[in-house]
Structure formats: structure tokens, C-alpha cells
Design an enzyme around this catalytic site. Structure first.
Site, PDB file in Angstrom:
ATOM      1  N   MET A 269       0.827  -1.199   0.000  1.00 34.72           N
ATOM      2  CA  MET A 269       0.000   0.000   0.000  1.00 34.72           C
ATOM      3  C   MET A 269       0.866   1.255   0.000  1.00 34.72           C
ATOM      4  O   MET A 269       1.814   1.372   0.769  1.00 34.72           O
ATOM      5  CB  MET A 269      -0.928  -0.026   1.232  1.00 34.72           C
ATOM      6  N   GLU A 270       0.466   2.213  -0.844  1.00 35.93           N
ATOM      7  CA  GLU A 270       1.299   3.371  -1.153  1.00 35.93           C
ATOM      8  C   GLU A 270       1.110   4.568  -0.217  1.00 35.93           C
ATOM      9  O   GLU A 270       1.322   5.709  -0.634  1.00 35.93           O
ATOM     10  CB  GLU A 270       1.005   3.812  -2.592  1.00 35.93           C
ATOM     11  N   ASN A 271       0.734   4.374   1.043  1.00 31.75           N
ATOM     12  CA  ASN A 271       0.547   5.486   1.984  1.00 31.75           C
ATOM     13  C   ASN A 271       1.684   6.507   1.850  1.00 31.75           C
ATOM     14  O   ASN A 271       2.845   6.133   1.751  1.00 31.75           O
ATOM     15  CB  ASN A 271       0.541   4.966   3.418  1.00 31.75           C
ATOM     16  N   HIS A 303       6.195  -0.206  -7.872  1.00 31.31           N
ATOM     17  CA  HIS A 303       4.783   0.146  -8.029  1.00 31.31           C
ATOM     18  C   HIS A 303       4.335   1.118  -6.928  1.00 31.31           C
ATOM     19  O   HIS A 303       3.782   2.182  -7.211  1.00 31.31           O
ATOM     20  CB  HIS A 303       3.933  -1.125  -8.000  1.00 31.31           C
ATOM     21  N   GLU A 304       4.589   0.748  -5.690  1.00 36.06           N
ATOM     22  CA  GLU A 304       4.131   1.607  -4.588  1.00 36.06           C
ATOM     23  C   GLU A 304       4.864   2.941  -4.618  1.00 36.06           C
ATOM     24  O   GLU A 304       4.265   3.997  -4.383  1.00 36.06           O
ATOM     25  CB  GLU A 304       4.309   0.913  -3.237  1.00 36.06           C
TER      26      GLU A 304
HETATM   27  N1  TRP Z   1      -3.405   0.570  -3.631  1.00 37.78           N
HETATM   28  C1  TRP Z   1      -2.742  -0.686  -3.418  1.00 37.78           C
HETATM   29  C2  TRP Z   1      -1.862  -0.935  -4.625  1.00 37.78           C
HETATM   30  O1  TRP Z   1      -0.808  -0.495  -4.731  1.00 37.78           O
HETATM   31  C3  TRP Z   1      -3.609  -1.858  -3.245  1.00 37.78           C
HETATM   32  C4  TRP Z   1      -4.663  -1.876  -2.204  1.00 37.78           C
HETATM   33  C5  TRP Z   1      -5.929  -1.479  -2.316  1.00 37.78           C
HETATM   34  C6  TRP Z   1      -4.617  -2.516  -0.970  1.00 37.78           C
HETATM   35  N2  TRP Z   1      -6.662  -1.818  -1.242  1.00 37.78           N
HETATM   36  C7  TRP Z   1      -5.882  -2.471  -0.400  1.00 37.78           C
HETATM   37  C8  TRP Z   1      -3.603  -3.131  -0.276  1.00 37.78           C
HETATM   38  C9  TRP Z   1      -6.182  -3.073   0.823  1.00 37.78           C
HETATM   39  C10 TRP Z   1      -3.894  -3.719   0.938  1.00 37.78           C
HETATM   40  C11 TRP Z   1      -5.169  -3.703   1.472  1.00 37.78           C
HETATM   41  O2  TRP Z   1      -2.191  -1.479  -5.588  1.00 37.78           O
HETATM   42 ZN    ZN Z   2      -1.331   0.222  -6.944  1.00 42.79          ZN
END
Ligand code: TRP
Ligand code: ZN
Length: 877
Positions: A269-271, A303-304
């Protein structure tokens, strides 16, 4: 027996928020079962909203413990608080501050959304709608605010405290407690919020950006695992450097942290400034990670990181625009990996994934447009279509515009939309503006579900020395819809190589654009009847129908200038043999021999020069690929037998060569480990060779595999050997499985591979074996990686046993889904997508699948996640 009717959210109903949030000051006091959260929000009416509208904040499973407006506690009659929302019927007409106190229980949070504990580590997951499980909020991506977060915890329990943005201050906070304050200057939607607290080790290094900023990069892992974090750390630095050169995008904070946790619903996850990862995409050592693991880590780190610009600096107006960040970011990470590794090999891998995951989705009941128009549960739309087909759309845009105009359009997109919550239209507008192209017709790719077909016929005119290609496009379910804009990269090949002299007016830079229902292209100066090489590099996500002889295909394998189509040619020949073998019960002998000879010649000429590519050419289409090709009345056993027969024939005929390659490609003793593409390619071909040898001579191959397991210095080689052994029933297999488990007793990520191999054994005992493994001490039903390794590998990777005519495979998976739905509905819903192709099965299995799905439907209190997938999967029946 679902009771509440789920609410459908529609793109056309979008309207701006009635209120905006400027700043968020969060104070989170971590406690295992009662974490206190104090949120101070500065709110104001949105000029674009409805004046005087009530303030309706989202919540999910929340308990309100305090509420004040401009510092004054609100009387009970001024608001309504429920677990799912907080409403102020008459909020002030001007700016005001709302202070909200909630209490949450991170230990009881088994959904892994919001604030939870993974192996004792506090962490958060807020995309898509998890922030509302922490505090009441306007939890929608077009509400962007500046966050300051104070995190407090027991120093013993959580010596490391991380937040978004830059660290501001830290210190003691009473007996045994400490705190840290983080400030993120970049306005962001709530889904990008994150915090972490725990006993974590880390590795770190500096990176200096092209703008001269020194950034401290760090990767945090559970204690004791820092020696496995180095590869991920270096991958961050490579990603940062690449985004500067490839897209002119530099990083924008003083720190960039990655944290690996072991309980995680997806990949990562890209926080903002604080990416949180499933630890399987961080931790790597030669002894525990395969070459594919290394490649996946590099790709997902990239990607992130790339989301920092495509997703974070420019975010999405609403969740219908998900492909705006995901498709674009997948395209970017694919380009990065192609630059870091072999472009041709990587492209083949991308297309294999697309065909294995996205094409079936597009052909089944869960089909949806890359930009959906409606949803009931957004978490079910993080799909191969949004991600993978979304990336193909961006790639087509680059093909259509050309490299230079595409880059200019991307620059324009970044400058025009920085700091905003954008739409697909904004993206297309930027590309249209810089290229001068009208992209309105192209935009249909975002709206149309289904995989288009392009039927092609070729006509050679010897007298005129010309060659005409007739194209016709169609899309099932939309026979009269306007056509799509399909870039078809193509060329002609003669008996001795590409016919460079042949040209066609409508082919520019090797690309013909099919933008009508049917059209034709005529090449001139064609001296001999050519073989067309169509859709080079897989220039569009379509199915190509053309009657091409095996002989012509094998000409492409030998002579095409496009590596992708060389691979594709071999796949197509194999596919035809497999389909015929499935239908008739026997693989056509003469054709198989011709194929074998062509492969032999190919290996002799090229295998040592490009082992990675050769390994891909040797890998036959999977059983699932064959099922998707046949498309109806599927009998998985028949496919399995046909594929096994062809593998046996090829293995027998090529055995000597394959053994020669295994010897020639073996590392000299003492060769240091490298995870790079060249070393990985050598391992890939050696192991592909072993796999084919095993099909023809299981006894001999078992002995070879046993020796390889004993001598292996890499997980790649050890696991490949175990996979070969797993195909051969008997003592040797069970002993090898036991030895493997014993050697990696305390390595859950390695044991996942062990679980997956066993789940994939195509034998009737496998369901029983899986039930035994579910009781094994390493298995945990609450850990998504374990569940995916055992149950996901079974349902997605063991077609004969999952689709057993007696229904035992379905029952096993349904049991798991129902049990999991009570604790982690997101993962339960994911597992359920394995039923997506049930209508393609022959009647007996189809009936069993329908019965299994109907059984789920009879259960009371299903989650919205499972209910949504279930109803769409069953729709129309
Ligand atoms: N946005 C994340 C990605 O890079 C994926 C993602 C969306 C996610 N919802 C999530 C990761 C819930 C973990 C839990 O693609
Ligand atoms: Zn993504």
C-alpha cells in the site's frame, strides 16, 4: 438468504462533498485493545457543495467517546452518532473545528482494515475505506487534507513509531510511554493515511534526488529479519532514480519508509511516505526467496513508490477512477522492470498474467469496464481488469502517440493536475492537448467490458507482388457498438527472415490502427507469400483469430524480429496441439513431432544465448490457458491428460538436449549468488528442462531432483526440484516434502511455497491432504498469505481437483470461504472469484459448482464483499 439490500453507488451520481477538511491533527494513543484516537478537523463548507447541508461523516465499527465543536463539547441533541456515521444536522455556515474522540480495538480487528495488529505490530490499512474504522471522517478521495499525527505507545511494545510525511519531534510521554509527531505537508485523501508502531528492525541508506534533496530511505521489518531487507532497500533507490529519468518525477519528502508486516490483505500500500507491505514482497535471501520473488519485490517496491506521483500527488476524484492510478502505475512499474531486466522476457510475462487473469475475468460473470460505472463493494474492484487491462490501455496510448508525444502528455498531466483529485478525462485531456489527437473514440476502451476479437485474413497476389490483410473487429455482447481504436503492430516475414522491403501506406512506424469495424491494409513489394507477424509485442489486449498453419508459425518462431511473436508462435502451435488432444483424446502425432523438432532446432541455435527466453518458449500453455481457449463444456481431466501427453512426447524427444543444457548452464561451484535477470534466466531454463525431462522419465528425474534439492544453494533450484518431485507419487515425494518442512520450520514465507506445491498436486487425495495441512502448526486461517498459499493455490492452480465431478473440491473451498467470511470478508470474497468460470464447465461439474454457490447463498449474514461476488457470479441463473 441475504437480508439487507446492498446500496449501489453510481458514477453518474457523483457530486462534490458539501464540506471540506483543511487540516487533520490526530493523536493516537496505542493500546492493544483500547486505542484512543483524538481527531481535530478544521472544516469548512465547500463552495461547490450544497449550502447549509448537514455534515455526514463516515464511520465503520466506531465508538464515539467525545465530541466538541470549536472546543466546546456538543450537547447530545446536536448530533447523531452510530457505529457507521456521525451526523451534525446543522453545522456552522463558516469554518469550524470538530474534535472527535473514538476508541478502537486493534487486536480484535481481523478484517485487517483500519488499525490492526500483525504479529504484535500496530499498523493501518485505509484504502479504500479503512480510515473510517479509525475515526469519523469524510472518507472519500476528493477530500484532501494536511495531516499531523502524534503517535503514543508503550516504549517496550512499540519502540518504533512511524507516520506519514516527515518526523517532527519525539520524546517521553509518562511512565513507560513515548511519542512521535509526524507532519505530512502534502494534502492527501484519508485512504493514504498510515501509522505503524512496533518492535521493528531496519536497514537504511540515503538517496539524493535530482532536485538535490537528501532522502533517508529505510525498510522496517519484524525484529531479526533485517538481513533480508537489503534487496528491497536498493530497489527503492533504483525506483527513485528511474522515475526521475523516465518521467521527470522526483521524491518530495525527507524520508521514505517501507514497513513489512506479515498479515496483509493484498500486496502493498502506497501510503504517503510510509508504504506498508505484505512481507512476502520485502523479505529476500538466496536461501528463502526464488528468482520470481526477487522480481516481484522489485516490481512492487517500484509500483508503490511510483504511486507517489500517480495516485498520491495526483489522486482519484472517486473510486470509479481507480484505473487512473492503478492502471497507470502498473504500466509504470512494468516499464521499470523492463528497463531493469529483459524487456522481451518481461513483456511475455506481462501478457501471460493478462491472459491468465484478466481475459477469463472479462469472459465471465465478473466482467466489468476498466472504469466501472457502478459498484456495491469497492474492495471487489481491485481486479485484473482495473490493474492489468488498465495498464494495457496506457501502453496503447503510448503506441498511438509515440514515445515523445506520450512523454509530453504525461508531463502535461502532472503539471495540470498536481495536488488534485483527477479523472480519466483529465488524463486523456492532457495527452490529447500535447499530441493534438482526438482521443474520444479511444476512450471507449475504458467503458467496454469484454476482450475484443480481431479476425484477420491474408491474401497474396503473386502477380502484383502485394499482400492484403483484411481485419474485422468484434466485441461479444456489443455487436453493434461503435468500434474500438486498436493499435496493431505488425510486419511481414519470409522464409529467411523479415521482409524489410514490404511497406504499406497505412502502416506507420510498424503500426496499423484499426479504428473501424473492418478495414484492410495492403503491402507492396512482397516478393514471396509472406507470414504476417501481427500484434507484435502484444500491442493491444485482444484475441487474434487467424488461420495460420503450424509451418508458418514455426517460421515466425525462427525468423520474426519480434521476440514476443516468436514466443507467441510457439505457444499457438502448442495450443492447437493441446486443444486437439483434449477434443480427440490423443495429441496429433506428426504435428507434435514437427513441433518437437522445431523446438530442438531453436534450442540448439539460441538457448545458451538467451536462456530466459528459451525457458518461456519451452513452457507449454497452462491447463487454465487451454480451458480459456476452448471456452465451453470444459473437462479439466481431458485437458490435463492432453497436456501431460504432449509434455511426455517433447520431454522424450528432447531429453538429450535438455540434459546437455542443464549441464552447460550449471553454475561453477563457488559462483556467488546473483538475483539478476541473467542468472535467473539460467536457473529458469535448467529447471524448465528438468520439468520436461520428468514428464517423460519420472524415475530418472526424481533422482535428479532429489540430488538438486540436496545441493541447491538457492530457493529457486530447491523449490523447482521439489515441484518436480511432487508430481511423482510415492515415498520419495513424501520424504522430500518432510525434509523441506523440517529445514524451514520457522520460515512461514517458505512454508507457503510448500503449502502451495502440495495444494497443486493433481491427485484425488489432495483435498484430504489440504485438510491435514489446515491442521498443521504452520497454517493459520487468519493469515491471508497462508490461506492464499493453501486454498488459493488449490482453487486457482489445481483445475482437475478443484473441479472434481464429485464436488469435493468445491466443498473444501466453500467451507473455507464461509469460515473466513466472519473474520476477513475481503479475503473470503477473493477466494470466491475462483468460481468465476463455472459456466464454461461441462454439465456435471457445472451442476456441482452451481450447487456449491447456491449453498453459500443459503447462509445468513454473509458479508457485503462475499454477497456481491456471489450474486454477480450467479447472475442469470
Ligand atoms: N493501492 C494498493 C496498490 O498499490 C492496493 C490496495 C488497495 C490494498 N486496497 C488495499 C492493499 C487493501 C492492501 C489492502 O495497488
Ligand atoms: Zn497500486
Amino acid at each position: 438468504m441475504r437480508t439487507e439490500t446492498p446500496i449501489t453507488i453510481r458514477l453518474e451520481d457523483y457530486r462534490p462533498s458539501d464540506h471540506l477538511i483543511g487540516t487533520v491533527a490526530l493523536a493516537v494513543s496505542l493500546h492493544p485493545s483500547a486505542t484512543r484516537v483524538r481527531a481535530e478537523l478544521t472544516l469548512r463548507p465547500n463552495p461547490a457543495g450544497r449550502p447549509g447541508a448537514p455534515l455526514v461523516l463516515d464511520g465503520d465499527d466506531l465508538t464515539l467517546t467525545g465530541l466538541a465543536l470549536d472546543g466546546v463539547p456538543l450537547p447530545a441533541e446536536a448530533y447523531v452518532a452510530t457505529p457507521t456515521g456521525l451526523t451534525l444536522a446543522n453545522p456552522p455556515a463558516g469554518p469550524f473545528t470538530l474534535t472527535i474522540e473514538t476508541v478502537v480495538d486493534p487486536t480484535a480487528n481481523t478484517k485487517l482494515m483500519g488499525l490492526y495488529r500483525s504479529n504484535g505490530v500496530y499498523c493501518t490499512q485505509c484504502e479504500a475505506d479503512g480510515f473510517r474504522r479509525i475515526t469519523y471522517f469524510l472518507d472519500r478521495p476528493d477530500v484532501m487534507a494536511v495531516y499531523t499525527t502524534r503517535i503514543e505507545a508503550d516504549r517496550d511494545e512499540a519502540p518504533v513509531l512511524l507516520g506519514n510525511g516527515n518526523p517532527v519531534e519525539a520524546g517521553a510521554a509518562g511512565p513507560g510511554r513515548h511519542y512521535a509527531i509526524w507532519h505530512d505537508p502534502h494534502p492527501k485523501p484519508a485512504y493514504l493515511f498510515a501509522l505503524v508502531g512496533g518492535r521493528l528492525d531496519h536497514v537504511r541508506r540515503d538517496f539524493t534526488t535530482s532536485e538535490g534533496r537528501t532522502v533517508e530511505l529505510a525498510v522496517y521489518v519484524e525484529s531479526g529479519k533485517a538481513d533480508r531487507a537489503g534487496y528491497a532497500l536498493e530497489a527503492i533507490a533504483r525506483s527513485m532514480a528511474w522515475d526521475e529519468t523516465a518521467f521527470g518525477r522526483a521524491y518530495d519528502l525527507d524520508v521514505f519508509n517501507v514497513v513489512a508486516v506479515s498479515d496483509f490483505n493484498m500486496g502493498a500500500m502506497e501510503n504517503k511516505g510510509l508504504n506498508i507491505f505484505n512481507d512476502r514482497y520485502v523479505l529476500a535471501s538466496p536461501e528463502t526467496a526464488t528468482d520470481s520473488d526477487y522480481a516481484a519485490i522489485e516490481a512492487i517496491i517500484a509500483h508503490e513508490y511510483f504511486h507517489n506521483w500517480t495516485g498520491n500527488r495526483i489522486t482519484c476524484r472517486d473510486w470509479f477512477q481507480l484505473c487512473l492510478k492503478e492502471g497507470l502505475t502498473v504500466f509504470r512499474d512494468q516499464e521499470f522492470s523492463s528497463d531493469m531486466r529483459s524487456r522481451a522476457v518481461h513483456r511475455i510475462g506481462e501478457v501471460r498474467t493478462l491472459r491468465a487473469r484478466q481475459f477469463p475475468e472479462d469472459a465471465g460473470p465478473l466482467a466489468h469496464p476498466v472504469r466501472p460505472r457502478a459498484y456495491t463493494e469497492i474492495n471487489n474492484f481491485y481486479t485484473a481488469t482495473v490493474y492489468e487491462k488498465g495498464a494495457e490501455i496506457v501502453r496503447m496510448l503510448r503506441t498511438l502517440l509515440g514515445e515523445t508525444a506520450f512523454r509530453a502528455g504525461m508531463d502535461r498531466y502532472f503539471t495540470d493536475n498536481d495536488g488534485t483529485a483527477a479523472t480519466v478525462e483529465d488524463f486523456l485531456a492532457a495527452l490529447a492537448a500535447t499530441s493534438g489527437r482526438d482521443l474520444d473514440a479511444f476512450a471507449r476502451w475504458y467503458e467496454r467490458p469484454g476482450t475484443p476479437r480481431v479476425a484477420v485474413q491474408g491474401h497474396y497476389d503473386a502477380q502484383a507482388r502485394s499482400y492484403r490483410l483484411d481485419f474485422r473487429q468484434s466485441l461479444a455482447g456489443a455487436p453493434d457498438g461503435p468500434p474500438l481504436v486498436i493499435p496493431i503492430s505488425l510486419g511481414l516475414v519470409g522464409p529467411d527472415g523479415p521482409l524489410a522491403g514490404a511497406t504499406a501506406e497505412r502502416v506507420r512506424d510498424g503500426v496499423f490502427v484499426l479504428d473501424r469495424a473492418s478495414d484492410a491494409v495492403t503491402f507492396t513489394d512482397v516478393p514471396v507469400p509472406p507470414v504476417p507477424s501481427l500484434l507484435r509485442g502484444f500491442s493491444a489486449p485482444v484475441r487474434l483469430d487467424m488461420d495460420v498453419s503450424d509451418a508458418d508459425r514455426l517460421t515466425l518462431l525462427r525468423h520474426d524480429s519480434d521476440s514476443f511473436n516468436r514466443w507467441q508462435a510457439a505457444q499457438a502451435v502448442a495450443m492447437r496441439l493441446l486443444v486437439q488432444g483434449t477434443r480427440s483424446g490423443a495429441v496429433p502425432e506428426t504435428a507434435a513431432t514437427a513441433f518437437r523438432d522445431a523446438l530442438g532446432a531453436f534450442l540448439d541455435a539460441e538457448a545458451l544465448a538467451d536462456p530466459a527466453f528459451a525457458a518461456l518458449v519451452l513452457a507449454l500453455p497452462s491447463e487454465a490457458d487451454v480451458a480459456n481457449e476452448i471456452g465451453a463444456e470444459i473437462d479439466p481431466d481431458a485437458i490435463h491428460h492432453a497436456r501431460h501427453a504432449l509434455r511426455r512426447q517433447l520431454g522424450a524427444g528432447l531429453a538429450e538436449r535438455l540434459r546437455g543444457l542443464r549441464d552447460a548452464l550449471a553454475d561453477a561451484p563457488g559462483t556467488p549468488f546473483s538475483p539478476d535477470a541473467a542468472a535467473a534466466g539460467r536457473r529458469a531454463l535448467r529447471n524448465a528442462a528438468l520439468d520436461l525431462i520428468a514428464a517423460a522419465d519420472p524415475e530418472a528425474a526424481s533422482a535428479e531432483a532429489t540430488a538438486q534439492m540436496a545441493d541447491a544453494t538457492t530457493m529457486t533450484d530447491r523449490l523447482a526440484a521439489l515441484a518436480v518431485l511432487a508430481q511423482v507419487p510415492g515415498e520419495a515425494r513424501e520424504a522430500a516434502l518432510e525434509r523441506f518442512a523440517a529445514s524451514f520450520r520457522s520460515e512461514p514465507l517458505v512454508l507457503d511455497k510448500w503449502l502451495a506445491i502440495q495444494a497443486g498436486i493433481p491427485e484425488p487425495e489432495t483435498p484430504e491432504r489440504i485438510r491435514r495441512l489446515q491442521a498443521h502448526p504452520t497454517f493459520s486461517a487468519s493469515n491471508p498469505n497462508r490461506v492464499r498459499a493453501l486454498i488459493g493455490s488449490f482453487s486457482m492452480g489445481n483445475p482437475t481437483q478443484f473441479n472434481r465431478p464429485d464436488g469435493a473440491g468445491y466443498r473444501l473451498v466453500v467451507e473455507t470461504i464461509l469460515a473466513l467470511d466472519r473474520t476477513n470478508p475481503q479475503i473470503a470474497a477473493r477466494l470466491l472469484t475462483a468460481f468465476g468460470s463455472w459456466r464454461m464447465l461441462e454439465p456435471k461439474r457445472r451442476g456441482q459448482a452451481q450447487a456449491a454457490l447456491t449453498e453459500i447463498r443459503s447462509v445468513a449474514g454473509l458479508s457485503r464483499d462475499v454477497g456481491d461476488i456471489l450474486e454477480r457470479t450467479l447472475a442469470g441463473s
